[in-house]
Write a protein that holds these residues in place. Structure first.
Motif, PDB file in Angstrom:
ATOM      1  N   ALA A 100       0.822  -1.213   0.000  1.00  0.00           N
ATOM      2  CA  ALA A 100       0.000   0.000   0.000  1.00  0.00           C
ATOM      3  C   ALA A 100       0.859   1.267   0.000  1.00  0.00           C
ATOM      4  O   ALA A 100       1.894   1.339   0.657  1.00  0.00           O
ATOM      5  CB  ALA A 100      -0.925   0.021   1.205  1.00  0.00           C
ATOM      6  N   LEU A 101       0.394   2.257  -0.736  1.00  0.00           N
ATOM      7  CA  LEU A 101       1.011   3.577  -0.761  1.00  0.00           C
ATOM      8  C   LEU A 101       0.645   4.309   0.531  1.00  0.00           C
ATOM      9  O   LEU A 101      -0.512   4.266   0.965  1.00  0.00           O
ATOM     10  CB  LEU A 101       0.477   4.370  -1.957  1.00  0.00           C
ATOM     11  N   VAL A 102       1.610   4.980   1.154  1.00  0.00           N
ATOM     12  CA  VAL A 102       1.356   5.813   2.332  1.00  0.00           C
ATOM     13  C   VAL A 102       1.713   7.248   1.959  1.00  0.00           C
ATOM     14  O   VAL A 102       2.841   7.530   1.564  1.00  0.00           O
ATOM     15  CB  VAL A 102       2.161   5.361   3.563  1.00  0.00           C
ATOM     16  N   ILE A 103       0.731   8.138   2.087  1.00  0.00           N
ATOM     17  CA  ILE A 103       0.897   9.545   1.739  1.00  0.00           C
ATOM     18  C   ILE A 103       0.961  10.353   3.033  1.00  0.00           C
ATOM     19  O   ILE A 103       0.108  10.180   3.911  1.00  0.00           O
ATOM     20  CB  ILE A 103      -0.294  10.039   0.899  1.00  0.00           C
ATOM     21  N   VAL A 104       1.942  11.223   3.149  1.00  0.00           N
ATOM     22  CA  VAL A 104       2.078  12.095   4.316  1.00  0.00           C
ATOM     23  C   VAL A 104       1.870  13.529   3.840  1.00  0.00           C
ATOM     24  O   VAL A 104       2.514  13.975   2.894  1.00  0.00           O
ATOM     25  CB  VAL A 104       3.458  11.948   4.982  1.00  0.00           C
ATOM     26  N   ALA A 105       0.946  14.226   4.504  1.00  0.00           N
ATOM     27  CA  ALA A 105       0.645  15.615   4.143  1.00  0.00           C
ATOM     28  C   ALA A 105       0.666  16.489   5.386  1.00  0.00           C
ATOM     29  O   ALA A 105       0.475  16.008   6.508  1.00  0.00           O
ATOM     30  CB  ALA A 105      -0.723  15.698   3.466  1.00  0.00           C
ATOM     31  N   ASP A 106       0.884  17.774   5.172  1.00  0.00           N
ATOM     32  CA  ASP A 106       0.812  18.716   6.285  1.00  0.00           C
ATOM     33  C   ASP A 106      -0.639  19.150   6.461  1.00  0.00           C
ATOM     34  O   ASP A 106      -1.506  18.797   5.650  1.00  0.00           O
ATOM     35  CB  ASP A 106       1.767  19.889   6.079  1.00  0.00           C
ATOM     36  N   PRO A 107      -0.955  19.911   7.526  1.00  0.00           N
ATOM     37  CA  PRO A 107      -2.344  20.301   7.777  1.00  0.00           C
ATOM     38  C   PRO A 107      -3.011  21.087   6.645  1.00  0.00           C
ATOM     39  O   PRO A 107      -4.230  21.065   6.510  1.00  0.00           O
ATOM     40  CB  PRO A 107      -2.244  21.143   9.053  1.00  0.00           C
ATOM     41  N   ALA A 108      -2.229  21.749   5.793  1.00  0.00           N
ATOM     42  CA  ALA A 108      -2.789  22.477   4.658  1.00  0.00           C
ATOM     43  C   ALA A 108      -3.071  21.553   3.471  1.00  0.00           C
ATOM     44  O   ALA A 108      -3.647  21.984   2.476  1.00  0.00           O
ATOM     45  CB  ALA A 108      -1.841  23.589   4.227  1.00  0.00           C
ATOM     46  N   GLY A 109      -2.647  20.298   3.580  1.00  0.00           N
ATOM     47  CA  GLY A 109      -2.869  19.342   2.501  1.00  0.00           C
ATOM     48  C   GLY A 109      -1.711  19.224   1.526  1.00  0.00           C
ATOM     49  O   GLY A 109      -1.799  18.485   0.551  1.00  0.00           O
ATOM     50  N   THR A 110      -0.618  19.912   1.801  1.00  0.00           N
ATOM     51  CA  THR A 110       0.562  19.807   0.949  1.00  0.00           C
ATOM     52  C   THR A 110       1.212  18.442   1.160  1.00  0.00           C
ATOM     53  O   THR A 110       1.467  18.047   2.302  1.00  0.00           O
ATOM     54  CB  THR A 110       1.580  20.917   1.283  1.00  0.00           C
ATOM     55  N   ILE A 111       1.475  17.744   0.087  1.00  0.00           N
ATOM     56  CA  ILE A 111       2.090  16.425   0.161  1.00  0.00           C
ATOM     57  C   ILE A 111       3.557  16.576   0.539  1.00  0.00           C
ATOM     58  O   ILE A 111       4.326  17.234  -0.156  1.00  0.00           O
ATOM     59  CB  ILE A 111       1.961  15.644  -1.158  1.00  0.00           C
ATOM     60  N   LEU A 112       3.924  15.961   1.653  1.00  0.00           N
ATOM     61  CA  LEU A 112       5.307  16.018   2.130  1.00  0.00           C
ATOM     62  C   LEU A 112       6.115  14.835   1.617  1.00  0.00           C
ATOM     63  O   LEU A 112       7.292  14.977   1.295  1.00  0.00           O
ATOM     64  CB  LEU A 112       5.349  16.051   3.652  1.00  0.00           C
ATOM     65  N   SER A 113       5.476  13.676   1.561  1.00  0.00           N
ATOM     66  CA  SER A 113       6.170  12.488   1.052  1.00  0.00           C
ATOM     67  C   SER A 113       5.167  11.398   0.706  1.00  0.00           C
ATOM     68  O   SER A 113       4.018  11.426   1.170  1.00  0.00           O
ATOM     69  CB  SER A 113       7.187  11.955   2.068  1.00  0.00           C
ATOM     70  N   THR A 114       5.603  10.485  -0.102  1.00  0.00           N
ATOM     71  CA  THR A 114       4.849   9.273  -0.381  1.00  0.00           C
ATOM     72  C   THR A 114       5.797   8.106  -0.153  1.00  0.00           C
ATOM     73  O   THR A 114       6.956   8.148  -0.556  1.00  0.00           O
ATOM     74  CB  THR A 114       4.296   9.237  -1.831  1.00  0.00           C
ATOM     75  N   LEU A 115       5.293   7.101   0.523  1.00  0.00           N
ATOM     76  CA  LEU A 115       6.089   5.926   0.833  1.00  0.00           C
ATOM     77  C   LEU A 115       5.515   4.746   0.072  1.00  0.00           C
ATOM     78  O   LEU A 115       4.382   4.332   0.327  1.00  0.00           O
ATOM     79  CB  LEU A 115       6.065   5.652   2.347  1.00  0.00           C
ATOM     80  N   GLU A 116       6.289   4.251  -0.856  1.00  0.00           N
ATOM     81  CA  GLU A 116       5.862   3.096  -1.638  1.00  0.00           C
ATOM     82  C   GLU A 116       6.119   1.840  -0.816  1.00  0.00           C
ATOM     83  O   GLU A 116       7.139   1.741  -0.123  1.00  0.00           O
ATOM     84  CB  GLU A 116       6.663   3.012  -2.937  1.00  0.00           C
ATOM     85  N   GLY A 117       5.225   0.896  -0.920  1.00  0.00           N
ATOM     86  CA  GLY A 117       5.388  -0.367  -0.226  1.00  0.00           C
ATOM     87  C   GLY A 117       6.180  -1.349  -1.062  1.00  0.00           C
ATOM     88  O   GLY A 117       6.636  -1.038  -2.160  1.00  0.00           O
ATOM     89  N   ALA A 118       6.306  -2.546  -0.527  1.00  0.00           N
ATOM     90  CA  ALA A 118       6.979  -3.628  -1.238  1.00  0.00           C
ATOM     91  C   ALA A 118       6.179  -4.005  -2.461  1.00  0.00           C
ATOM     92  O   ALA A 118       4.952  -3.919  -2.466  1.00  0.00           O
ATOM     93  CB  ALA A 118       7.135  -4.827  -0.303  1.00  0.00           C
TER      94      ALA A 118
END
Length: 120
Positions: A100-118
């Motif tokens: 599964a893809l994990v998306i990390v965003a700040d409170p404004a909704g700006t994407i900080l990072s995406t973590l790709e799974g195996a």
């Protein structure tokens, strides 16, 4: 796991970021999260901090999906002011769906990072 900043999201991934932001804002919690299962259903949650129970928002969203019978996850999003998803949060997603893809965003909704799974 790989990460990327400033990623452009497809509409379904943008939807779970919006749900995560809404959960955080509605509850005033430190974090909000949402997950999308392999059937396309979404589950949203905020961090839980009770004397006898502590869950990150992503752990709570994964728990909601599992308790509803989700067979797996396609993607997860966490909105946090800390700038990163903690290891326990990512581990909860990986326990159910290593790819599964994990998306990390700040409170404004700006994407900080995406973590790709195996790879599946």
């Amino acid at each position: 796991m790989s990460g990327s900043e400033g990623a452009t999201l497809d509409p379904e991934d943008a939807k779970i970021v919006t749900l995560a932001r809404s959960s955080r804002a509605r509850t005033g919690a430190a974090e909000g999260a949402a997950v999308r299962d392999t059937d396309g259903r979404t589950y949203a949650a905020a961090s839980v901090e009770l004397p006898s129970l502590r869950l990150t928002a992503l752990q709570a969203a994964v728990a909601a999906a599992v308790s509803s019978g989700a067979p797996g996850l396609e993607a997860a999003a966490v909105v946090t002011g800390s700038g990163a998803a903690d290891d326990a949060s990512v581990a909860a997603v990986r326990d159910l769906s290593p790819s599964a893809l994990v998306i990390v965003a700040d409170p404004a909704g700006t994407i900080l990072s995406t973590l790709e799974g195996a790879s599946a």
